[in-house]
Write a protein that holds these residues in place. Structure first.
Motif, PDB file in Angstrom:
ATOM      1  N   PRO A  22      19.480  74.487  26.551  1.00 20.04           N
ATOM      2  CA  PRO A  22      18.797  75.263  27.583  1.00 20.04           C
ATOM      3  C   PRO A  22      17.295  75.264  27.321  1.00 20.04           C
ATOM      4  O   PRO A  22      16.857  75.185  26.179  1.00 20.04           O
ATOM      5  N   VAL A  23      16.518  75.347  28.379  1.00 17.08           N
ATOM      6  CA  VAL A  23      15.070  75.246  28.279  1.00 17.08           C
ATOM      7  C   VAL A  23      14.404  76.574  28.628  1.00 17.08           C
ATOM      8  O   VAL A  23      14.787  77.239  29.591  1.00 17.08           O
ATOM      9  N   LEU A  24      13.432  76.938  27.848  1.00 20.54           N
ATOM     10  CA  LEU A  24      12.545  78.057  28.150  1.00 20.54           C
ATOM     11  C   LEU A  24      11.240  77.422  28.585  1.00 20.54           C
ATOM     12  O   LEU A  24      10.591  76.725  27.797  1.00 20.54           O
ATOM     13  N   GLY A  25      10.876  77.592  29.856  1.00 23.41           N
ATOM     14  CA  GLY A  25       9.714  76.880  30.347  1.00 23.41           C
ATOM     15  C   GLY A  25       8.853  77.675  31.297  1.00 23.41           C
ATOM     16  O   GLY A  25       9.261  78.717  31.821  1.00 23.41           O
ATOM     17  N   SER A  26       7.673  77.158  31.524  1.00 25.37           N
ATOM     18  CA  SER A  26       6.721  77.756  32.455  1.00 25.37           C
ATOM     19  C   SER A  26       7.248  77.637  33.876  1.00 25.37           C
ATOM     20  O   SER A  26       7.815  76.620  34.258  1.00 25.37           O
ATOM     21  N   ASP A  27       7.041  78.667  34.668  1.00 27.57           N
ATOM     22  CA  ASP A  27       7.505  78.670  36.055  1.00 27.57           C
ATOM     23  C   ASP A  27       6.529  77.882  36.927  1.00 27.57           C
ATOM     24  O   ASP A  27       5.828  78.427  37.770  1.00 27.57           O
ATOM     25  N   LEU A  28       6.493  76.585  36.677  1.00 22.81           N
ATOM     26  CA  LEU A  28       5.679  75.651  37.453  1.00 22.81           C
ATOM     27  C   LEU A  28       6.620  74.795  38.286  1.00 22.81           C
ATOM     28  O   LEU A  28       7.765  74.538  37.875  1.00 22.81           O
ATOM     29  N   SER A  29       6.182  74.323  39.421  1.00 19.49           N
ATOM     30  CA  SER A  29       7.074  73.599  40.328  1.00 19.49           C
ATOM     31  C   SER A  29       7.739  72.398  39.668  1.00 19.49           C
ATOM     32  O   SER A  29       8.925  72.152  39.886  1.00 19.49           O
ATOM     33  N   VAL A  30       7.011  71.663  38.855  1.00 15.47           N
ATOM     34  CA  VAL A  30       7.585  70.476  38.223  1.00 15.47           C
ATOM     35  C   VAL A  30       8.676  70.853  37.212  1.00 15.47           C
ATOM     36  O   VAL A  30       9.666  70.157  37.084  1.00 15.47           O
ATOM     37  N   VAL A  31       8.522  71.961  36.527  1.00 14.93           N
ATOM     38  CA  VAL A  31       9.546  72.439  35.592  1.00 14.93           C
ATOM     39  C   VAL A  31      10.693  73.050  36.384  1.00 14.93           C
ATOM     40  O   VAL A  31      11.872  72.810  36.103  1.00 14.93           O
ATOM     41  N   ASN A  40      20.332  76.775  33.618  1.00 11.38           N
ATOM     42  CA  ASN A  40      20.192  75.862  32.482  1.00 11.38           C
ATOM     43  C   ASN A  40      18.939  76.179  31.673  1.00 11.38           C
ATOM     44  O   ASN A  40      18.467  75.368  30.898  1.00 11.38           O
ATOM     45  N   GLY A  41      18.415  77.374  31.877  1.00 13.05           N
ATOM     46  CA  GLY A  41      17.240  77.795  31.128  1.00 13.05           C
ATOM     47  C   GLY A  41      16.654  79.064  31.701  1.00 13.05           C
ATOM     48  O   GLY A  41      17.237  79.699  32.577  1.00 13.05           O
ATOM     49  N   MET A  42      15.502  79.414  31.182  1.00  7.59           N
ATOM     50  CA  MET A  42      14.779  80.599  31.633  1.00  7.59           C
ATOM     51  C   MET A  42      13.343  80.190  31.926  1.00  7.59           C
ATOM     52  O   MET A  42      12.758  79.415  31.169  1.00  7.59           O
ATOM     53  N   LEU A  43      12.812  80.701  33.009  1.00  9.50           N
ATOM     54  CA  LEU A  43      11.435  80.417  33.389  1.00  9.50           C
ATOM     55  C   LEU A  43      10.599  81.679  33.239  1.00  9.50           C
ATOM     56  O   LEU A  43      11.089  82.783  33.467  1.00  9.50           O
ATOM     57  N   PHE A  44       9.365  81.500  32.816  1.00 12.16           N
ATOM     58  CA  PHE A  44       8.473  82.648  32.687  1.00 12.16           C
ATOM     59  C   PHE A  44       7.165  82.374  33.416  1.00 12.16           C
ATOM     60  O   PHE A  44       6.759  81.232  33.587  1.00 12.16           O
ATOM     61  N   ASN A  45       6.533  83.434  33.859  1.00 12.78           N
ATOM     62  CA  ASN A  45       5.296  83.364  34.612  1.00 12.78           C
ATOM     63  C   ASN A  45       4.126  83.203  33.638  1.00 12.78           C
ATOM     64  O   ASN A  45       3.825  84.120  32.882  1.00 12.78           O
ATOM     65  N   VAL A  46       3.467  82.054  33.676  1.00 12.23           N
ATOM     66  CA  VAL A  46       2.356  81.803  32.759  1.00 12.23           C
ATOM     67  C   VAL A  46       1.133  82.658  33.075  1.00 12.23           C
ATOM     68  O   VAL A  46       0.288  82.873  32.218  1.00 12.23           O
ATOM     69  N   GLY A  47       1.053  83.165  34.291  1.00 10.75           N
ATOM     70  CA  GLY A  47      -0.085  83.981  34.663  1.00 10.75           C
ATOM     71  C   GLY A  47       0.071  85.446  34.295  1.00 10.75           C
ATOM     72  O   GLY A  47      -0.873  86.225  34.423  1.00 10.75           O
ATOM     73  N   LYS A  48       1.249  85.812  33.859  1.00 10.69           N
ATOM     74  CA  LYS A  48       1.514  87.207  33.507  1.00 10.69           C
ATOM     75  C   LYS A  48       1.550  87.335  31.987  1.00 10.69           C
ATOM     76  O   LYS A  48       2.468  86.844  31.328  1.00 10.69           O
ATOM     77  N   GLY A  52       6.178  85.438  28.746  1.00 10.56           N
ATOM     78  CA  GLY A  52       6.887  84.473  27.896  1.00 10.56           C
ATOM     79  C   GLY A  52       7.531  85.156  26.709  1.00 10.56           C
ATOM     80  O   GLY A  52       8.682  84.877  26.358  1.00 10.56           O
ATOM     81  N   VAL A  53       6.809  86.080  26.086  1.00 14.47           N
ATOM     82  CA  VAL A  53       7.336  86.830  24.940  1.00 14.47           C
ATOM     83  C   VAL A  53       8.529  87.673  25.371  1.00 14.47           C
ATOM     84  O   VAL A  53       9.562  87.714  24.694  1.00 14.47           O
ATOM     85  N   GLU A  54       8.421  88.335  26.526  1.00 13.07           N
ATOM     86  CA  GLU A  54       9.531  89.139  27.047  1.00 13.07           C
ATOM     87  C   GLU A  54      10.773  88.277  27.262  1.00 13.07           C
ATOM     88  O   GLU A  54      11.886  88.697  26.953  1.00 13.07           O
ATOM     89  N   THR A  55      10.569  87.087  27.779  1.00  6.93           N
ATOM     90  CA  THR A  55      11.695  86.185  28.051  1.00  6.93           C
ATOM     91  C   THR A  55      12.356  85.750  26.744  1.00  6.93           C
ATOM     92  O   THR A  55      13.584  85.747  26.635  1.00  6.93           O
ATOM     93  N   ILE A  56      11.548  85.413  25.751  1.00 10.74           N
ATOM     94  CA  ILE A  56      12.092  85.030  24.440  1.00 10.74           C
ATOM     95  C   ILE A  56      12.859  86.193  23.827  1.00 10.74           C
ATOM     96  O   ILE A  56      13.989  86.021  23.337  1.00 10.74           O
ATOM     97  N   SER A  67      24.503  82.000  25.254  1.00  9.04           N
ATOM     98  CA  SER A  67      25.780  81.273  25.286  1.00  9.04           C
ATOM     99  C   SER A  67      26.103  80.787  26.693  1.00  9.04           C
ATOM    100  O   SER A  67      26.568  79.660  26.879  1.00  9.04           O
ATOM    101  N   GLN A  68      25.836  81.635  27.679  1.00  8.80           N
ATOM    102  CA  GLN A  68      26.083  81.261  29.069  1.00  8.80           C
ATOM    103  C   GLN A  68      25.172  80.104  29.485  1.00  8.80           C
ATOM    104  O   GLN A  68      25.617  79.151  30.123  1.00  8.80           O
ATOM    105  N   LEU A  69      23.904  80.187  29.115  1.00 10.80           N
ATOM    106  CA  LEU A  69      22.965  79.107  29.422  1.00 10.80           C
ATOM    107  C   LEU A  69      23.398  77.810  28.761  1.00 10.80           C
ATOM    108  O   LEU A  69      23.351  76.732  29.367  1.00 10.80           O
ATOM    109  N   LYS A  70      23.812  77.896  27.511  1.00 13.68           N
ATOM    110  CA  LYS A  70      24.246  76.712  26.761  1.00 13.68           C
ATOM    111  C   LYS A  70      25.448  76.065  27.443  1.00 13.68           C
ATOM    112  O   LYS A  70      25.501  74.843  27.602  1.00 13.68           O
ATOM    113  N   LYS A  71      26.404  76.884  27.861  1.00 12.17           N
ATOM    114  CA  LYS A  71      27.606  76.360  28.520  1.00 12.17           C
ATOM    115  C   LYS A  71      27.252  75.642  29.820  1.00 12.17           C
ATOM    116  O   LYS A  71      27.718  74.525  30.072  1.00 12.17           O
TER     117      LYS A  71
END
Length: 102
Positions: A22-31, A40-48, A52-56, A67-71
């Motif tokens: 699973p990927v933890l990534g920036s909430d950018l259109s390409v990601v 399949n992952g979690m997106l975080f707002n890079v402008g806020k 990112g820390v809250e998401t981690i 576990s759910q994301l991994k599955k």
């Protein structure tokens, strides 16, 4: 702006997804085109600041979510990133190249 004009392909995101991580990534259109939030992952707002820390921390504090994301990512890996799909895609590319050089 450069990525919007030239295009961008986050290769590392594809690498991680192709092995079922699973990927933890920036909430950018390409990601976002590759990572579906809470699928399949979690997106975080890079402008806020701190998002990112809250998401981690939410992932660290909720192993069931991880576990759910991994599955789901493992299931996606089998459907999208299989050798059969790669060879089929390459076959299409090779056929197009052969047609343009003939």
């Amino acid at each position: 702006k450069r990525n919007a004009l030239q295009g961008c392909c986050p290769v590392k995101v594809k690498d991680y997804l192709s092995v079922g991580l699973p990927v933890l990534g920036s909430d950018l259109s390409v990601v976002r085109s590759l990572v579906k939030h809470e699928s399949n992952g979690m997106l975080f707002n890079v402008g806020k600041v701190g998002h990112g820390v809250e998401t981690i921390l939410s992932l660290l504090n909720n192993p069931a979510i991880h576990s759910q994301l991994k599955k789901k990512t493992e299931q996606q890996k089998e459907k999208i990133y299989s050798w059969e799909n790669y060879t089929e895609d390459l076959g299409v590319i090779y056929d197009k190249l052969l047609m343009t050089t003939s």
